[in-house]
Scaffold this motif. Structure first.
Motif, PDB file in Angstrom:
ATOM      1  N   UNK A   1      15.378  30.115 -20.978  1.00  0.00           N
ATOM      2  CA  UNK A   1      13.919  30.221 -20.865  1.00  0.00           C
ATOM      3  C   UNK A   1      13.521  31.487 -20.119  1.00  0.00           C
ATOM      4  N   UNK A   2      12.390  32.061 -20.545  1.00  0.00           N
ATOM      5  CA  UNK A   2      11.963  33.361 -20.051  1.00  0.00           C
ATOM      6  C   UNK A   2      10.830  33.303 -19.046  1.00  0.00           C
TER       7      UNK A   2
ATOM      8  N   UNK B   1      13.983  27.044 -31.223  1.00  0.00           N
ATOM      9  CA  UNK B   1      12.680  26.417 -30.957  1.00  0.00           C
ATOM     10  C   UNK B   1      12.730  25.652 -29.633  1.00  0.00           C
ATOM     11  N   UNK B   2      11.619  25.702 -28.898  1.00  0.00           N
ATOM     12  CA  UNK B   2      11.567  25.072 -27.583  1.00  0.00           C
ATOM     13  C   UNK B   2      11.794  26.060 -26.451  1.00  0.00           C
ATOM     14  N   UNK B   3      12.110  27.273 -26.815  1.00  0.00           N
ATOM     15  CA  UNK B   3      12.418  28.318 -25.824  1.00  0.00           C
ATOM     16  C   UNK B   3      11.139  28.932 -25.250  1.00  0.00           C
ATOM     17  N   UNK B   4      11.105  29.091 -23.921  1.00  0.00           N
ATOM     18  CA  UNK B   4      10.033  29.862 -23.291  1.00  0.00           C
ATOM     19  C   UNK B   4      10.360  31.340 -23.470  1.00  0.00           C
ATOM     20  N   UNK B   5       9.393  32.119 -23.940  1.00  0.00           N
ATOM     21  CA  UNK B   5       9.638  33.542 -24.222  1.00  0.00           C
ATOM     22  C   UNK B   5       9.359  34.418 -22.990  1.00  0.00           C
ATOM     23  N   UNK B   6       9.655  35.730 -23.132  1.00  0.00           N
ATOM     24  CA  UNK B   6       9.294  36.718 -22.112  1.00  0.00           C
ATOM     25  C   UNK B   6      10.457  37.177 -21.261  1.00  0.00           C
ATOM     26  N   UNK B   7      10.514  38.495 -21.036  1.00  0.00           N
ATOM     27  CA  UNK B   7      11.626  39.052 -20.245  1.00  0.00           C
ATOM     28  C   UNK B   7      11.167  40.203 -19.345  1.00  0.00           C
ATOM     29  N   UNK B   8       9.871  40.295 -19.070  1.00  0.00           N
ATOM     30  CA  UNK B   8       9.359  41.364 -18.204  1.00  0.00           C
ATOM     31  C   UNK B   8       8.360  40.747 -17.227  1.00  0.00           C
ATOM     32  N   UNK B   9       8.730  40.705 -15.945  1.00  0.00           N
ATOM     33  CA  UNK B   9       7.824  40.070 -14.991  1.00  0.00           C
ATOM     34  C   UNK B   9       8.004  40.617 -13.586  1.00  0.00           C
TER      35      UNK B   9
ATOM     36  N   UNK C   1      27.232  42.419 -20.760  1.00  0.00           N
ATOM     37  CA  UNK C   1      27.975  41.445 -19.928  1.00  0.00           C
ATOM     38  C   UNK C   1      28.682  40.390 -20.788  1.00  0.00           C
ATOM     39  N   UNK C   2      29.928  40.133 -20.438  1.00  0.00           N
ATOM     40  CA  UNK C   2      30.730  39.193 -21.220  1.00  0.00           C
ATOM     41  C   UNK C   2      30.662  37.758 -20.694  1.00  0.00           C
ATOM     42  N   UNK C   3      29.994  37.557 -19.563  1.00  0.00           N
ATOM     43  CA  UNK C   3      29.987  36.220 -18.974  1.00  0.00           C
ATOM     44  C   UNK C   3      28.582  35.642 -18.899  1.00  0.00           C
ATOM     45  N   UNK C   4      27.910  35.587 -20.026  1.00  0.00           N
ATOM     46  CA  UNK C   4      26.624  34.918 -20.060  1.00  0.00           C
ATOM     47  C   UNK C   4      25.471  35.753 -19.553  1.00  0.00           C
ATOM     48  N   UNK C   5      25.716  37.059 -19.343  1.00  0.00           N
ATOM     49  CA  UNK C   5      24.625  37.929 -18.957  1.00  0.00           C
ATOM     50  C   UNK C   5      24.138  38.723 -20.154  1.00  0.00           C
ATOM     51  N   UNK C   6      23.606  39.925 -19.888  1.00  0.00           N
ATOM     52  CA  UNK C   6      22.979  40.714 -20.947  1.00  0.00           C
ATOM     53  C   UNK C   6      21.516  40.318 -21.037  1.00  0.00           C
ATOM     54  N   UNK C   7      20.947  40.447 -22.244  1.00  0.00           N
ATOM     55  CA  UNK C   7      19.564  40.007 -22.418  1.00  0.00           C
ATOM     56  C   UNK C   7      19.586  38.513 -22.710  1.00  0.00           C
ATOM     57  N   UNK C   8      19.264  37.719 -21.714  1.00  0.00           N
ATOM     58  CA  UNK C   8      19.250  36.262 -21.907  1.00  0.00           C
ATOM     59  C   UNK C   8      17.863  35.662 -21.696  1.00  0.00           C
ATOM     60  N   UNK C   9      17.093  36.203 -20.764  1.00  0.00           N
ATOM     61  CA  UNK C   9      15.758  35.647 -20.463  1.00  0.00           C
ATOM     62  C   UNK C   9      14.864  35.709 -21.704  1.00  0.00           C
TER      63      UNK C   9
END
Lengths: 346, 346, 346, 346
Positions: free
Chosen positions: C117-118, C54-62, C104-112
């Protein structure tokens, strides 16, 4: 029967020959309905292919009807309308087991019109008939089907697949003869971004455009400079050689990007210079190859579904018995504009 | 001749049967010198394979001598010592043309001891003999050669190649029966860093060590925790299932790393649960497969060169006529320690 | 700034949030010009993705403009118009080194919009900006470019490339939501003979036809029977799952031919049943995957060259500040016919 | 600090140079613990590599300790013991995204000791440090680790992987210098049946045997005849060129079987003749390449697990300050028997 017989360099005739007979349990006899002439036949007639002995019936691209099959033939049966592939394969050697029929170790490979009598005749004996004959649906006309015997699988396997054409690629094809044009047609199956075709003959460049080339250039328009500029200085992803002389091969090597593919399709008679002092560092892949025809069933399905239309490649038609006239027109292609000439029985 | 005949679930006998005859031009008749029993034969005897009809001679792994060939057979000739492959292929269908003989559309695939009479007999008719029989050099003994009929190509193609074992990999093999052990042997050809084998039976774990496993574990030693720890929490690069029950398949799916391969070799009789809610995001590749035997010539060359020594897989030997005793020992493997049992003519 | 904030299952608001700041030398700040909503955002709102707090801004396509970059960012510079990829990658871990940025093993991948926050906001902080931001030519409109953030590379990599679509193939795509439709569009790059799309919603079936499907079927029209018949009993070469429920996955497994590929694209929340008792023998390859976005530059080049036109996938447009209205329309897709909804700044 | 400086053809000195400083956020400064000399350094000293300007510090193979890192470096931290790779990559260009760091378009590729100052010094500035530096476990000694900088990945990627060595293959390696010998070592990871090494120097042939060659031949022992006979007239599956002159490249082309691979590893200064008149029909694949170092982490893991032991490749050791003596021994390899010479700080 009548057949086109090679009698040594510069000598050929359309003459009576004995009808072919089954010799092996895996042979079939096919009555030829439609046949074409290949650039390789002209090479043979010049004496460039010494493995062809005088007395040989030429030709390796035909459509016909099966009239007889040996006891060991499972697939084709008398009455079947078939394409006769230019390649025969035993099916059991280490090459055939991997679909590399062109390199068959047991008397297969390219044998028709080369080591045994070919298809420019009324009848032909086809060895290893199970693999060499492909049954045709009635919807595929002779004019398209005959191109399955050699030029469609050759351009697709040796050019497009060896060259690993991939969506978005810049593809350069040097040479717009029948093979180069078939490469344009089949390269489009992989949705390259651009197909650039280079040929000195304007009518062939026009044919390339018609078959899907995006850009066509004459060799004297500095095609390597154009390719360099249009690819931000990198070079093309895939370059195909479809001529068969050292100059064009060396032009190809100058146009391919680091990490790219140079697929040689041309039949060469002389060595080329490979500029390893420039190329060793460029992660190049250079491939050569005789067609294996593993793709023939797939290409036939694409013809059947209307995914490929090679009909524009056939520019002239003759009755089968006008074989010598057809050779004449085909051998003066620069003058006649001939691409593929079709000879038909009826 | 004598043969092992299936008479419905739970019923078999070693009895007189008519000698087999050639039926097709591509058949061969082989006199059996050495034969073995497969776990699949036990499944058939339990009634788990309803496509096997009562009256069928079982068996699909043998070495023998060719005694007769049909007119359409080019390769094997009478007198040749051959391995009889478990797979037959027509050589011309779309599957056979790509070396996928196990999926042959024209009456090939796994037919011996299944849809036609098999090799647990004094003689056997082998269809599509050109592709199914592989000539053996005298230096390869029956004991090794018979494993080329099924378990070596199965473990290599369906396990090692489908699983894409690569130098430096962590490989997990679940199940150390004959197939799992052959997978240990053939996985080593690709120099994985570690092979971890999981099996409840201590003697099978010992055999795995002898054949090259680096670590062996019992299923009750929390193998998934071990694999997780030993791979820094990622999982194994390749996991092979060589048992054939849902629990082991699901264990495999828990042990494979993101981007890794799960190669199923086991013969399954029941569905498994695929935890897509965890796996959809993990870039997994799961493969299944019946052996195609395209690798048999390569594996034979490796046996000939001494690159592979599968001899430890054969634990018991019997004369051919003690077939019922061999079945008894093989079917009580937990007790007898049997891996492969070899029956020989002389 | 304003942003769409998740406040726990069922709760969201368009509210004031602090502007994002650079945190790491490889970060960039992007002002959002255009953004869309993904089915995954709806899953998050239902509480199905517990890793989203909770509190997270959503969205990963921009799509947006770079306003600031950290000292370690080499590529994007302030003022650049860019697509913000859904995937970030460190570029140095074992996965990123093979282009598998999604793992990704170092904090990457799907994170936004997931672990950080997205993009459903006026500004967004993008980690590992060199790999995550792709500069856009002006000729590519926001409406197309925003689809490069997720659905085009997802359908292409996880569907078309994992499924190994090849010229002449029969391809079945189950599910005609945005991802399934993008799979129709990108599968055509490989010239399959037939694309068969299965979806219960008639408007989505129409969209599939418009984007290039040859045949569309409702699930209650016995699609597996149709596929079986149309492929001579073999099944499809490639089947893609683009729904994410057990029933559709199991339908896919019934429609794929021996030797074929089942590419799972759907996001699943529950396990499926894998009928290994039928499939073990069929040489199947099943793949799963999160997008890696290695193909984004290639797809962008294809948009630029006009090879792909994904514009029909955007059905509704809103000003950015009408985010809640856009969510409402997108979440009632069956009723509104929404595929992708586009929100734009100006 | 002291460093080996190139002052134009034939001129070098071990002299005082300013300590390197960070220039870019992604740089690191490394104190050199161990370094070696490459045949390429000798080429530079002869003036064969005009891109190297006078005043340049040479060297591209080292092990050391990180002393400082830029703000954009995520992985290496001061104090880490690392191998310094010969290749640097930006990580974001189209080549780096596919792991082809050697072809980096943004100032990467082979730059150390070439376009920027190299590692034959007490300290070195390493660009794109995240990808160029690989942390070393203490168990891997400098003597082995330094070979990870260039010769192990070069022989593995450009020779073994490009050549597609496969279990059971016949592999021929022409040239038994350090790269050719490293190719023997790494080719064995794929279990070829036979490795045949050709070199005029008996001590190098002995080293090849020690590292795993099965047969060694001098060029005047008609190696092409031997290969032909030992492969039943077909030729080798894979041939690697590890010399870099036209004669050896042309010898390689004569020894490869139809369908085989010719992998060029040698650095060439002159063009070779490509006999397309023979090769066009042989389905050959010829590859060239600069190393990309995508395999370095895998090779490092294999060193750590004891799967590879390259230590025999280091024949001479010197203190770092005896750089000129080391160059002297290395440049007279025929006389001194030098393969790799190691210079160490302490």
């Amino acid at each position: 029967m009548k057949a086109l017989v090679y009698h040594g360099p510069g000598e050929k005739s359309w003459e009576d020959m004995p009808d072919p007979q089954l010799r092996d349990a895996r042979d079939a006899i096919v009555q030829v309905d439609a046949v074409t002439i290949c650039g390789t036949d002209l090479h043979i007639l010049k004496g460039d292919v010494p493995t062809v002995e005088p007395g040989r019936i030429l030709g390796h691209e035909a459509v016909g009807r099966v009239v007889e099959t040996g006891a060991g033939v499972d697939g084709p049966t008398p009455g079947d309308r078939v394409v006769v592939s230019c390649i025969s394969g035993c099916g059991r050697c280490r090459y055939c087991r991997h679909g590399s029929y062109g390199q068959c170790l047991h008397g297969g490979g390219w044998v028709l019109g080369h080591r045994i009598d070919g298809v420019q005749a009324e009848y032909v004996r086809v060895p290893y008939a199970d693999g060499s004959l492909h049954r045709l649906p009635e919807s595929v006309p002779d004019q398209s089907a005959v191109l399955l015997a050699d030029i469609l699988p050759t351009s697709y396997e040796v050019g497009v697949l060896n060259g690993r054409v991939t969506p978005g690629d810049t593809v350069v094809i040097v040479g717009a003869g029948p093979i180069g044009l078939a490469a344009v047609l089949t390269a489009r199956l992989y949705s390259p971004a651009r197909i650039i075709v280079i040929d000195p003959a304007a009518p062939r460049r026009d044919a390339a455009k018609q078959l899907g080339a995006d850009v066509t250039l004459s060799p004297n328009e500095q095609p390597d400079v154009f390719v360099n500029e249009t690819t931000d200085g990198l070079g093309a992803d895939v370059v195909m050689e479809a001529v068969g002389v050292p100059e064009t091969f060396e032009l190809c090597a100058r146009m391919v990007r680091p990490g790219g593919h140079l697929a040689n399709i041309g039949v060469h008679g002389a060595p080329a210079t490979l500029h390893l002092e420039d190329l060793w560092i460029r992660n190049l892949t250079i491939t050569t190859g005789l067609v294996d025809t593993f793709s023939t069933p797939t290409l036939l399905a694409m013809l059947t579904h209307g995914q490929l239309d090679p009909a524009p490649l056939v520019t002239h038609q003759f009755p089968l018995h006008d074989m010598l006239a057809a050779y004449d027109v085909f051998s003066r292609a620069a003058e006649t504009g001939a691409l593929k000439v079709l000879l038909t029985r009826s």
